[in-house]
Motif scaffolding. Structure first.
Motif, PDB file in Angstrom:
ATOM      1  N   ALA A 104       5.598  -3.148  -9.640  1.00 53.64           N
ATOM      2  CA  ALA A 104       4.639  -4.129 -10.148  1.00 53.64           C
ATOM      3  C   ALA A 104       4.466  -5.296  -9.169  1.00 53.64           C
ATOM      4  CB  ALA A 104       5.095  -4.654 -11.503  1.00 53.64           C
ATOM      5  N   LEU A 105       5.561  -5.727  -8.530  1.00 59.35           N
ATOM      6  CA  LEU A 105       5.464  -6.784  -7.522  1.00 59.35           C
ATOM      7  C   LEU A 105       4.619  -6.330  -6.341  1.00 59.35           C
ATOM      8  CD1 LEU A 105       9.123  -8.178  -7.484  1.00 59.35           C
ATOM      9  CD2 LEU A 105       7.053  -9.449  -8.128  1.00 59.35           C
ATOM     10  N   MET A 106       4.786  -5.087  -5.933  1.00 61.91           N
ATOM     11  CA  MET A 106       3.994  -4.552  -4.824  1.00 61.91           C
ATOM     12  C   MET A 106       2.516  -4.460  -5.206  1.00 61.91           C
ATOM     13  SD  MET A 106       5.831  -4.190  -2.184  1.00 61.91           S
ATOM     14  CE  MET A 106       7.349  -3.615  -1.402  1.00 61.91           C
ATOM     15  N   THR A 107       2.252  -3.990  -6.411  1.00 62.49           N
ATOM     16  CA  THR A 107       0.875  -3.899  -6.866  1.00 62.49           C
ATOM     17  C   THR A 107       0.224  -5.273  -6.927  1.00 62.49           C
ATOM     18  OG1 THR A 107       1.304  -1.895  -8.150  1.00 62.49           O
ATOM     19  CG2 THR A 107      -0.611  -3.193  -8.788  1.00 62.49           C
ATOM     20  N   TYR A 161       0.829  -1.205   0.000  1.00 64.11           N
ATOM     21  CA  TYR A 161       0.000   0.000   0.000  1.00 64.11           C
ATOM     22  C   TYR A 161       0.864   1.257   0.000  1.00 64.11           C
ATOM     23  CZ  TYR A 161      -4.038  -2.961   1.228  1.00 64.11           C
ATOM     24  OH  TYR A 161      -5.030  -3.893   1.234  1.00 64.11           O
ATOM     25  N   PHE A 162       1.936   1.226   0.788  1.00 62.14           N
ATOM     26  CA  PHE A 162       2.846   2.379   0.840  1.00 62.14           C
ATOM     27  C   PHE A 162       3.434   2.641  -0.543  1.00 62.14           C
ATOM     28  CE2 PHE A 162       7.055   4.243   1.231  1.00 62.14           C
ATOM     29  CZ  PHE A 162       6.838   5.302   2.095  1.00 62.14           C
ATOM     30  N   GLU A 163       3.894   1.587  -1.208  1.00 61.43           N
ATOM     31  CA  GLU A 163       4.475   1.731  -2.543  1.00 61.43           C
ATOM     32  C   GLU A 163       3.448   2.269  -3.533  1.00 61.43           C
ATOM     33  OE1 GLU A 163       6.834   1.699  -5.870  1.00 61.43           O
ATOM     34  OE2 GLU A 163       7.522   1.362  -3.803  1.00 61.43           O
ATOM     35  N   ASN A 164       2.244   1.737  -3.497  1.00 61.23           N
ATOM     36  CA  ASN A 164       1.215   2.185  -4.424  1.00 61.23           C
ATOM     37  C   ASN A 164       0.875   3.660  -4.219  1.00 61.23           C
ATOM     38  OD1 ASN A 164       1.038  -0.309  -5.616  1.00 61.23           O
ATOM     39  ND2 ASN A 164      -0.781  -0.951  -4.510  1.00 61.23           N
TER      40      ASN A 164
END
Length: 278
Positions: A179-182, A122-125
């Motif tokens: 993309a991995l985080m998403t 969520y932080f990354e997004n």
């Protein structure tokens, strides 16, 4: 002819409505993700256990201030660790999206994360576009500090895929990290462990611009656990810093209160305000 004109106009109207619906739905997804992120960060000090991959997140409001703000001076240069990775398992972006780059005089932003941590996702997004802009402008050097804090096999899968991209197509690594985080945010939101597959990682790689040739080799890297030494090195660094929660973010060496930067411009606002108060 008049009938055909009416049909054409009707089709155009319907296409416009469909496009408007798609735009609304996309905005609703973005707004929902932002709300989830804010709630997650504001809900710090709570221990939560999620159904996906046994993920657990722990954050204390009274966490001691960590000592950071430095970048390792040497690469790891060892088997099982990607080429651009430094001796403490981290990798950097500063002034460009090329891993290993740094920006002279820039604010150092360190992010401790685990690819199995939905709060990290969520932080990354929430901050991805902002971080990208800050990196490319030379305002920050981002130091990404991975770990397997949550002891999930998904982290091994993600780390091996990222390791391959860092070695074989480093220019795509920044986008692939996002993309991995998403992907994990989608998995967590759906509470669907069946989505935790190599095929989904390969799809995410393609969406991030990773070539078909490199993407085709992700499965082998995962099966071999090719970058296990990198994961272990990350865990060692995590312990040395005394970090027991992800995400942990240091700005100019000081721990940022994530509840205060839970907006799409939160990091920028913090840096412009002089950073984390002493």
């Amino acid at each position: 002819m008049a009938s055909n004109d009416r049909t054409t106009k009707a089709q155009r109207r319907e296409a416009a409505r469909a496009k408007a619906r798609a735009m609304r739905e996309e905005q609703e997804r973005k707004d929902r993700r932002a709300r989830l992120t804010r709630r997650a960060l504001i809900g710090a000090a709570v221990v939560g256990v999620a159904g996906v991959g046994g993920t657990m997140y722990v954050q204390s409001r009274n966490r001691p201030q960590l000592s950071g703000g430095t970048i390792a001076s040497k690469k790891a240069s060892t088997a099982g660790v990607p080429g651009p990775v430094l001796s403490d398992a981290s990798w950097t972006y500063g002034g460009s999206l090329e891993p290993g780059s740094t920006a002279s005089g820039a604010t150092i932003v360190e992010i401790f994360f685990d690819y199995s941590c939905h709060f990290c996702a969520y932080f990354e997004n929430l901050h991805h576009d902002e971080i990208k802009s800050l990196v490319e402008s030379g305002d920050v050097t981002v130091v990404l500090r991975p770990s397997k804090l949550l002891k999930s096999g998904w982290t091994d899968m993600a780390m091996n895929a990222m390791g391959l991209v860092l070695d074989e197509q480093p220019e795509a690594s920044f986008a692939f990290h996002a993309a991995l985080m998403t992907l994990f945010a989608r998995i967590y939101d759906a509470q669907d462990t069946s989505m935790m597959t190599v095929a989904n990682i390969v799809t995410a790689a393609g969406e991030a611009g990773v070539s078909a040739d490199v993407s085709a080799r992700i499965d082998a890297a995962i099966k071999e656990n090719r970058y296990a030494a990198w994961t272990a090195l990350g865990d060692q660094t995590l312990k040395e810093y005394g970090v027991n929660a992800t995400p942990t973010v240091l700005v100019a060496g000081k721990t940022a209160d994530l509840t205060k930067i839970a907006t799409a411009t939160g990091l920028t606002d913090l840096i412009r305000a002089g950073g984390v108060a002493g």
